[in-house]
Write a protein that holds these residues in place. Structure first.
Motif, PDB file in Angstrom:
ATOM      1  N   PHE A 156      30.252  32.160  31.704  1.00  0.00           N
ATOM      2  CA  PHE A 156      29.871  32.327  30.301  1.00  0.00           C
ATOM      3  C   PHE A 156      31.070  32.825  29.501  1.00  0.00           C
ATOM      4  O   PHE A 156      31.857  33.630  29.984  1.00  0.00           O
ATOM      5  N   GLN A 157      31.145  32.373  28.285  1.00  0.00           N
ATOM      6  CA  GLN A 157      32.203  32.855  27.390  1.00  0.00           C
ATOM      7  C   GLN A 157      31.643  32.910  25.976  1.00  0.00           C
ATOM      8  O   GLN A 157      31.061  31.927  25.496  1.00  0.00           O
ATOM      9  N   GLY A 158      31.787  34.068  25.344  1.00  0.00           N
ATOM     10  CA  GLY A 158      31.353  34.187  23.953  1.00  0.00           C
ATOM     11  C   GLY A 158      30.051  34.946  23.808  1.00  0.00           C
ATOM     12  O   GLY A 158      29.844  35.974  24.445  1.00  0.00           O
ATOM     13  N   GLU A 159      29.159  34.379  22.995  1.00  0.00           N
ATOM     14  CA  GLU A 159      27.938  35.094  22.637  1.00  0.00           C
ATOM     15  C   GLU A 159      26.715  34.361  23.186  1.00  0.00           C
ATOM     16  O   GLU A 159      26.409  33.246  22.753  1.00  0.00           O
ATOM     17  N   LEU A 160      26.048  34.995  24.133  1.00  0.00           N
ATOM     18  CA  LEU A 160      24.869  34.381  24.745  1.00  0.00           C
ATOM     19  C   LEU A 160      23.639  34.743  23.915  1.00  0.00           C
ATOM     20  O   LEU A 160      23.200  35.898  23.896  1.00  0.00           O
TER      21      LEU A 160
ATOM     22  N   HIS B  79      32.534  38.016  30.792  1.00  0.00           N
ATOM     23  CA  HIS B  79      33.822  38.634  30.476  1.00  0.00           C
ATOM     24  C   HIS B  79      33.570  39.877  29.629  1.00  0.00           C
ATOM     25  O   HIS B  79      32.554  39.971  28.932  1.00  0.00           O
ATOM     26  N   GLU B  80      34.513  40.784  29.680  1.00  0.00           N
ATOM     27  CA  GLU B  80      34.364  42.099  29.036  1.00  0.00           C
ATOM     28  C   GLU B  80      33.930  41.977  27.570  1.00  0.00           C
ATOM     29  O   GLU B  80      33.136  42.759  27.084  1.00  0.00           O
ATOM     30  N   LYS B  81      34.454  40.971  26.876  1.00  0.00           N
ATOM     31  CA  LYS B  81      34.196  40.854  25.435  1.00  0.00           C
ATOM     32  C   LYS B  81      32.939  40.032  25.117  1.00  0.00           C
ATOM     33  O   LYS B  81      32.590  39.877  23.944  1.00  0.00           O
ATOM     34  N   ASP B  82      32.295  39.489  26.143  1.00  0.00           N
ATOM     35  CA  ASP B  82      31.094  38.681  25.885  1.00  0.00           C
ATOM     36  C   ASP B  82      29.995  39.545  25.288  1.00  0.00           C
ATOM     37  O   ASP B  82      29.915  40.744  25.546  1.00  0.00           O
TER      38      ASP B  82
ATOM     39  N   GLY C 154      31.690  40.692  36.070  1.00  0.00           N
ATOM     40  CA  GLY C 154      32.455  40.610  34.820  1.00  0.00           C
ATOM     41  C   GLY C 154      31.743  41.210  33.625  1.00  0.00           C
ATOM     42  O   GLY C 154      32.307  41.253  32.524  1.00  0.00           O
ATOM     43  N   LEU C 155      30.532  41.687  33.803  1.00  0.00           N
ATOM     44  CA  LEU C 155      29.788  42.283  32.681  1.00  0.00           C
ATOM     45  C   LEU C 155      30.460  43.577  32.228  1.00  0.00           C
ATOM     46  O   LEU C 155      30.946  44.354  33.048  1.00  0.00           O
ATOM     47  N   SER C 156      30.438  43.831  30.946  1.00  0.00           N
ATOM     48  CA  SER C 156      30.958  45.112  30.452  1.00  0.00           C
ATOM     49  C   SER C 156      30.034  46.236  30.920  1.00  0.00           C
ATOM     50  O   SER C 156      28.877  46.002  31.285  1.00  0.00           O
ATOM     51  N   ASN C 157      30.557  47.453  30.910  1.00  0.00           N
ATOM     52  CA  ASN C 157      29.740  48.605  31.310  1.00  0.00           C
ATOM     53  C   ASN C 157      28.482  48.705  30.452  1.00  0.00           C
ATOM     54  O   ASN C 157      27.410  49.072  30.936  1.00  0.00           O
ATOM     55  N   HIS C 158      28.631  48.382  29.169  1.00  0.00           N
ATOM     56  CA  HIS C 158      27.491  48.473  28.264  1.00  0.00           C
ATOM     57  C   HIS C 158      26.365  47.535  28.700  1.00  0.00           C
ATOM     58  O   HIS C 158      25.205  47.946  28.789  1.00  0.00           O
TER      59      HIS C 158
ATOM     60  N   GLN D 133      31.306  44.038  41.338  1.00  0.00           N
ATOM     61  CA  GLN D 133      32.389  44.616  40.547  1.00  0.00           C
ATOM     62  C   GLN D 133      33.466  43.601  40.171  1.00  0.00           C
ATOM     63  O   GLN D 133      34.235  43.812  39.253  1.00  0.00           O
ATOM     64  N   GLY D 134      33.532  42.508  40.908  1.00  0.00           N
ATOM     65  CA  GLY D 134      34.513  41.476  40.571  1.00  0.00           C
ATOM     66  C   GLY D 134      34.221  40.195  41.326  1.00  0.00           C
ATOM     67  O   GLY D 134      33.318  40.148  42.176  1.00  0.00           O
ATOM     68  N   GLU D 135      34.984  39.157  41.013  1.00  0.00           N
ATOM     69  CA  GLU D 135      34.730  37.849  41.617  1.00  0.00           C
ATOM     70  C   GLU D 135      34.953  37.870  43.121  1.00  0.00           C
ATOM     71  O   GLU D 135      34.166  37.272  43.874  1.00  0.00           O
ATOM     72  N   ALA D 136      36.004  38.565  43.556  1.00  0.00           N
ATOM     73  CA  ALA D 136      36.315  38.576  44.994  1.00  0.00           C
ATOM     74  C   ALA D 136      35.164  39.202  45.772  1.00  0.00           C
ATOM     75  O   ALA D 136      34.706  38.651  46.791  1.00  0.00           O
TER      76      ALA D 136
END
Lengths: 116, 144
Positions: free
Chosen positions: A20-24, A52-55, A83-87, A105-108
């Protein structure tokens, strides 16, 4: 101005990676439906949702994820997120979504654990 | 609450995407008022949901977001003209939604309630008002 949103689907064997990228928002429904149909056709049993952090996700976007997870559960597919932000991790926890999917916590870590 | 040091009414078009402009404007106000980044994210989400509600129920071409900055709190009101909101009677039940017994939507009010410190909703003279207060130090208050 309509929110910017992009969804890429990659199938790797039994794993489906939805990026995902942007605004869901609710307007992503068709894109998510198509992505699910694609992964179901490929018989993917594990679904990873990459954010992503900014999504940004609004309540209608969260509802789309709930529908996806609900369908996946009925069809015995596992769903994970990274990849989700903490919020938004907090929001997922607040509404109880973390009882139904795994936050990595990450893709790996996500790839390692879903293939284990 | 003490006298506001800063207040303003912002007007937005009642169309999709405007809620994002509104939430970013209020996020900037919150940052300037000294809110922590994590709290600003909560404010952003609550304001976004209130604006979506206004968009959904507006019968005019615009809605407004009024804010007032105080030493201890930020007050935000989202206003639109239209029919009164029909509020859900109960908290959304995720288990029921997962089982298909309830539609997956219906989280907006729940998020607003959880993310602000005080929430009230009213309808007067054809205007819906969602009133939210965000304490600068939420740990020292309780959310309703």
């Amino acid at each position: 101005m309509e929110p910017v949103f992009d969804l890429q689907t990659h199938i790797e064997g039994a794993l489906a990676l939805l990026t995902f990228q942007g605004e869901l928002t609710g307007s992503a429904e068709d894109a998510l439906t198509q992505a699910y149909q694609k992964l179901a056709l490929a018989r993917a049993t594990n679904i990873l949702l990459q954010f992503h952090e900014k999504d940004y996700l609004n309540s209608a976007g969260i509802a789309l994820l709930i529908a996806l997870v609900s369908q996946a559960r009925k069809e015995k597919r596992q769903v994970g997120v990274f990849g989700l932000s903490n919020h938004f991790q907090k929001i997922f926890d607040m509404i109880g979504l973390t009882d139904y999917l795994t936050i990595y916590q990450g893709e790996a870590e996500a790839r390692r654990l879903v293939s284990a | 609450m003490e006298q506001s040091s800063d207040s303003e009414e912002l007007r937005f078009l009642a169309k999709s995407g405007e809620e994002a402009l509104a939430r970013e404007d209020i996020a900037r106000v919150a940052a300037a008022a000294g809110f922590e980044p994590e709290r600003i994210e909560e404010i952003r989400t609550a304001v976004n949901e209130a604006c979506l509600n206004a968009l959904e129920h507006s019968d005019s071409r615009s809605f407004t977001v009024w804010y007032s900055v105080h030493r201890t709190a930020l007050i935000v009101e989202v206003r639109n003209s239209g029919q009164p909101f029909r509020m859900p009677e109960s908290t959304p039940d995720l288990a029921a939604k997962m089982e298909g017994e309830q539609p997956p939507r219906g989280w907006g009010l729940y998020l607003m309630r959880r993310l602000c410190n005080r929430l009230s909703m009213s309808h007067k003279g054809g205007i819906n008002v969602i009133h939210m207060e965000f304490d600068v130090h939420p740990a020292h208050s309780h959310r309703t």
